[in-house]
Design an enzyme around this catalytic site. Structure first.
Site, short mmCIF file in Angstrom:
data_model
loop_
_atom_site.label_atom_id
_atom_site.label_comp_id
_atom_site.label_asym_id
_atom_site.label_seq_id
_atom_site.Cartn_x
_atom_site.Cartn_y
_atom_site.Cartn_z
N ASP A 18 0.84 -1.21 0.00
CA ASP A 18 0.00 0.00 0.00
C ASP A 18 0.87 1.26 0.00
O ASP A 18 1.99 1.25 0.52
CB ASP A 18 -0.92 -0.02 1.23
CG ASP A 18 -2.07 0.98 1.11
OD1 ASP A 18 -2.37 1.41 -0.02
OD2 ASP A 18 -2.66 1.32 2.15
N GLY A 19 0.32 2.33 -0.59
CA GLY A 19 0.99 3.63 -0.54
C GLY A 19 1.51 4.12 -1.89
O GLY A 19 2.18 5.15 -1.96
N GLY A 21 -0.21 5.44 -4.39
CA GLY A 21 -0.84 6.69 -4.77
C GLY A 21 -0.21 7.87 -4.03
O GLY A 21 0.12 8.90 -4.62
N HIS A 35 1.95 3.37 -9.15
CA HIS A 35 1.68 1.95 -9.39
C HIS A 35 2.82 1.32 -10.21
O HIS A 35 3.22 0.19 -9.96
CB HIS A 35 0.34 1.76 -10.10
CG HIS A 35 -0.84 2.17 -9.26
ND1 HIS A 35 -0.96 1.81 -7.94
CD2 HIS A 35 -1.92 2.93 -9.54
CE1 HIS A 35 -2.08 2.31 -7.45
NE2 HIS A 35 -2.68 3.01 -8.39
N LEU A 129 10.94 -20.42 -5.05
CA LEU A 129 9.90 -19.61 -4.40
C LEU A 129 8.56 -19.77 -5.10
O LEU A 129 8.49 -19.83 -6.32
CB LEU A 129 10.34 -18.14 -4.48
CG LEU A 129 9.34 -17.09 -3.97
CD1 LEU A 129 9.28 -17.10 -2.45
CD2 LEU A 129 9.73 -15.69 -4.46
C1 IPE Z 1 -5.38 -2.84 -0.11
O1 IPE Z 1 -5.04 -1.49 -0.31
C2 IPE Z 1 -5.38 -3.57 -1.40
C3 IPE Z 1 -4.11 -3.63 -2.15
C4 IPE Z 1 -2.96 -3.21 -1.76
C5 IPE Z 1 -4.20 -4.26 -3.44
P1 IPE Z 1 -6.15 -0.35 -0.35
O2 IPE Z 1 -5.42 0.92 -0.47
O3 IPE Z 1 -7.16 -0.64 -1.39
O4 IPE Z 1 -6.82 -0.50 1.08
P2 IPE Z 1 -7.86 0.44 1.85
O5 IPE Z 1 -9.08 0.54 1.00
O6 IPE Z 1 -7.20 1.76 2.05
O7 IPE Z 1 -8.09 -0.27 3.14
C1 IPE Z 2 -1.74 0.22 -3.30
O1 IPE Z 2 -1.50 1.58 -3.35
C2 IPE Z 2 -2.00 -0.36 -4.66
C3 IPE Z 2 -3.38 -0.81 -4.87
C4 IPE Z 2 -4.36 -0.74 -4.03
C5 IPE Z 2 -3.66 -1.39 -6.17
P1 IPE Z 2 -2.70 2.62 -3.29
O2 IPE Z 2 -3.10 2.96 -4.69
O3 IPE Z 2 -3.77 2.17 -2.42
O4 IPE Z 2 -1.94 3.86 -2.65
P2 IPE Z 2 -2.54 4.92 -1.63
O5 IPE Z 2 -3.09 4.17 -0.46
O6 IPE Z 2 -3.59 5.67 -2.36
O7 IPE Z 2 -1.37 5.76 -1.27
MG MG Z 3 -4.15 2.42 -0.44
#
Ligand code: IPE
Ligand code: IPE
Ligand code: MG
Length: 253
Positions: A18-19, A21, A35, A129
């Protein structure tokens, strides 16, 4: 960090990447740039897992809730996933990595479904793996699909209701033949499970870090492993019981 002794190395690591964006926002880049950087980073972590001899790495690439994002972002995410599958297959084979995809594929375009099948087939005999990609995956979906199949088995008298146990339910869920995750890592600062492997994470050690996924490098991964190595996994027992079980049998009792 040096090599960890194998006994403190997790066999199965499950990651919520996550993170992406926020990483892009901080650089005033479009979210898709985050991404892209995120996909690049998966390679680094896969390499590290293979190097250390971790058996299974499961990464969350797209959740069943991520369809709620703007359609252009959803399309780009699916394109990136599809492109990565195509580009990586040769390298996966060179490195003895077996690829599995878990999640509901029915909603994916036919081309992507065929590509997933092909990469799974081409890497099926690799013995290094196991890389599991959770795509259109949700823990509740997993439990629902398992329940549907169990109900069918009962209806056709293949299974009797008293045979429905924790062990037999696990056989109908995704990843039945793999060890459950020992270590869960979530990057990006949120401290939640977001409908990831709900059943399979019952006794997993949890590790959360503020580091955004594109910045989560091998050193960050090693830090998570070092944290895991300090945990005492008790599975309901007392600390003393666990300690005693670690001693050679001759010095117990
Ligand atoms: C969880 O991340 C799913 C993936 C990393 C693919 P999200 O960014 O979608 O999660 P929430 O909605 O903030 O909990
Ligand atoms: C995780 O990063 C990737 C996916 C959910 C596909 P995010 O896109 O959720 O990034 P943030 O949480 O917005 O920073
Ligand atoms: Mg996210």
């Amino acid at each position: 960090m040096g090599q960890l002794p194998p006994s403190t190395l997790p066999q199965h690591v499950a990651i919520i990447m996550d993170g992406n964006g926020r990483w892009a926002n901080r650089r005033q880049l479009p979210r898709v740039a985050g991404h892209r950087a995120g996909v690049e980073n998966v390679r680094l972590i896969v390499e590290r897992c293979a190097e250390l001899g971790i058996r299974v790495l499961t990464v969350f690439a797209f959740s069943s809730e991520n369809w709620r994002r703007p359609p252009t972002e959803v399309r780009l995410l699916l394109e990136l996933f599809s492109g990565a599958l195509e580009q990586e297959v040769e390298k996966l084979n060179q490195n003895g990595i077996r690829l599995l995809v878990i999640g509901d594929r029915a909603k994916f375009p036919g081309k992507l479904r065929r590509r997933i099948d092909k990469v799974e087939q081409l890497t099926a005999d690799n013995e290094g793996l196991t890389l599991v990609i959770a795509a259109n995956y949700g823990g509740r979906w997993d439990i629902a699909q398992a329940t549907r199949r169990i109900a069918k088995a009962v209806a056709s008298a293949e299974l009797s209701p008293h045979e429905i146990t924790e062990e037999s339910i696990a056989q109908y869920l995704c990843l039945p033949s793999l060890p459950e995750p020992d270590l869960f890592i979530r990057s990006g600062g949120e401290q939640r499970i977001s409908n990831y492997l709900l059943w399979q994470l019952a006794y997993t050690e949890l590790y959360f870090t503020d580091c955004l996924w594109p910045d989560f490098d091998q050193a960050e991964f090693d830090q998570a492993l070092a944290s895991y190595a300090t945990r005492q996994r008790r599975f309901g027992m007392t600390g003393d019981q666990v300690e005693r079980a670690r001693l050679p049998t001759s010095s117990t009792g």
